[in-house]
Design a protein around this motif. Structure first.
Motif, PDB file in Angstrom:
ATOM      1  N   TYR A  67       0.796  -1.166   0.051  1.00 55.56           N
ATOM      2  CA  TYR A  67       0.071  -0.072   0.074  1.00 55.56           C
ATOM      3  C   TYR A  67       0.848   1.228  -0.036  1.00 55.56           C
ATOM      4  CZ  TYR A  67      -3.722   3.070   1.275  1.00 55.56           C
ATOM      5  OH  TYR A  67      -4.765   4.264   1.123  1.00 55.56           O
ATOM      6  N   ILE A  68       1.914   1.205   0.799  1.00 54.38           N
ATOM      7  CA  ILE A  68       2.920   2.519   0.928  1.00 54.38           C
ATOM      8  C   ILE A  68       3.563   2.493  -0.352  1.00 54.38           C
ATOM      9  CG2 ILE A  68       4.841   3.181   1.865  1.00 54.38           C
ATOM     10  CD1 ILE A  68       3.969   1.915   4.716  1.00 54.38           C
ATOM     11  N   THR A  69       4.136   1.482  -0.876  1.00 55.27           N
ATOM     12  CA  THR A  69       4.780   1.616  -2.287  1.00 55.27           C
ATOM     13  C   THR A  69       3.763   2.273  -3.281  1.00 55.27           C
ATOM     14  OG1 THR A  69       6.075  -0.335  -1.586  1.00 55.27           O
ATOM     15  CG2 THR A  69       5.824   0.157  -3.939  1.00 55.27           C
ATOM     16  N   SER A  70       2.533   1.776  -3.319  1.00 53.69           N
ATOM     17  CA  SER A  70       1.710   2.280  -4.345  1.00 53.69           C
ATOM     18  C   SER A  70       1.335   3.536  -4.257  1.00 53.69           C
ATOM     19  CB  SER A  70       0.351   1.444  -4.347  1.00 53.69           C
ATOM     20  OG  SER A  70       0.658  -0.004  -4.678  1.00 53.69           O
ATOM     21  N   ALA A  71       0.943   4.026  -3.007  1.00 48.87           N
ATOM     22  CA  ALA A  71       0.680   5.321  -2.693  1.00 48.87           C
ATOM     23  C   ALA A  71       2.021   6.488  -3.051  1.00 48.87           C
ATOM     24  CB  ALA A  71       0.479   5.640  -1.167  1.00 48.87           C
ATOM     25  N   ILE A  72       3.138   6.267  -3.051  1.00 52.45           N
ATOM     26  CA  ILE A  72       4.046   6.977  -3.298  1.00 52.45           C
ATOM     27  C   ILE A  72       4.413   6.993  -5.149  1.00 52.45           C
ATOM     28  CG2 ILE A  72       6.728   7.478  -3.286  1.00 52.45           C
ATOM     29  CD1 ILE A  72       6.370   6.312  -0.274  1.00 52.45           C
ATOM     30  N   ALA A  73       4.371   5.566  -5.381  1.00 52.71           N
ATOM     31  CA  ALA A  73       4.518   5.476  -6.878  1.00 52.71           C
ATOM     32  C   ALA A  73       3.523   6.061  -7.750  1.00 52.71           C
ATOM     33  CB  ALA A  73       4.711   4.058  -7.296  1.00 52.71           C
ATOM     34  N   LYS A  74       2.292   5.795  -7.422  1.00 50.98           N
ATOM     35  CA  LYS A  74       0.784   6.214  -8.385  1.00 50.98           C
ATOM     36  C   LYS A  74       0.979   6.005  -9.582  1.00 50.98           C
ATOM     37  CE  LYS A  74       0.243  10.508  -5.372  1.00 50.98           C
ATOM     38  NZ  LYS A  74       1.168  10.712  -4.462  1.00 50.98           N
ATOM     39  N   GLU A  75       1.835   5.202 -10.098  1.00 55.32           N
ATOM     40  CA  GLU A  75       1.822   4.803 -11.614  1.00 55.32           C
ATOM     41  C   GLU A  75       2.653   3.349 -11.556  1.00 55.32           C
ATOM     42  OE1 GLU A  75       4.708   7.315 -13.869  1.00 55.32           O
ATOM     43  OE2 GLU A  75       2.801   8.193 -13.757  1.00 55.32           O
ATOM     44  N   ASN A  76       2.228   2.668 -12.464  1.00 55.57           N
ATOM     45  CA  ASN A  76       2.651   1.178 -12.383  1.00 55.57           C
ATOM     46  C   ASN A  76       2.879   0.623 -11.283  1.00 55.57           C
ATOM     47  OD1 ASN A  76       3.286   1.508 -15.299  1.00 55.57           O
ATOM     48  ND2 ASN A  76       5.333   2.727 -14.690  1.00 55.57           N
ATOM     49  N   VAL A  77       1.838   0.537 -10.573  1.00 56.98           N
ATOM     50  CA  VAL A  77       1.490   0.359  -9.156  1.00 56.98           C
ATOM     51  C   VAL A  77       2.114  -1.168  -8.976  1.00 56.98           C
ATOM     52  CG1 VAL A  77      -0.053  -0.437  -7.269  1.00 56.98           C
ATOM     53  CG2 VAL A  77      -0.347   1.969  -8.528  1.00 56.98           C
TER      54      VAL A  77
END
Length: 130
Positions: A67-77
């Motif tokens: 979840y944290i990774t996705s929230a920072i990346a915002k694309e190519n989750v």
């Protein structure tokens, strides 16, 4: 740059949270062992104790890391979550398999951890896209 930040943040969270979980688990195990001296029937359920507490917490840690990774990346989750899972699971396996072999339950647990990380990314994406 967000890709690198996302991967580092997700990996850092998983590693630190896992180490803290292991510390707490060791402290609980010491207390449990001390208690088992007075109540011998507790020795028979010590293996179940490990699986009922540690594995769900570990799954939660991997989910939050995704979840944290996705929230920072915002694309190519999913790609970012996959990389974070590969780094953290690979690192854990590297140290764990130094003096032992991989068992079927270990393979199953690795798959569950990978899925939990990806589900963290999926949950973030579902939450933000709706």
């Amino acid at each position: 740059m967000n890709s690198l930040k996302a991967i580092i943040a997700g990996t850092f969270f998983i590693v630190v949270a896992t180490l803290l979980m292991q510390l707490v688990f060791i402290l609980i195990a010491v207390g449990y062992t001390s208690l088992a001296k007075d109540y011998p029937f507790l020795n028979e359920i010590s293996g179940v104790f490990r699986y009922l507490i540690a594995i769900p917490v570990f799954i939660g840690i991997m989910f939050v890391g995704g979840y944290i990774t996705s929230a920072i990346a915002k694309e190519n989750v999913y790609l970012h979550c996959f990389v974070v899972a590969a780094i953290t699971i690979g690192g854990m396996m590297w140290f764990a398999l130094e003096n032992t072999t991989l068992t079927p339950s270990g393979i199953g647990l690795n798959i569950v951890m990978w899925v939990a990380t990806m589900l963290g990314g999926w949950y973030w994406e579902r939450e933000t896209r709706s």
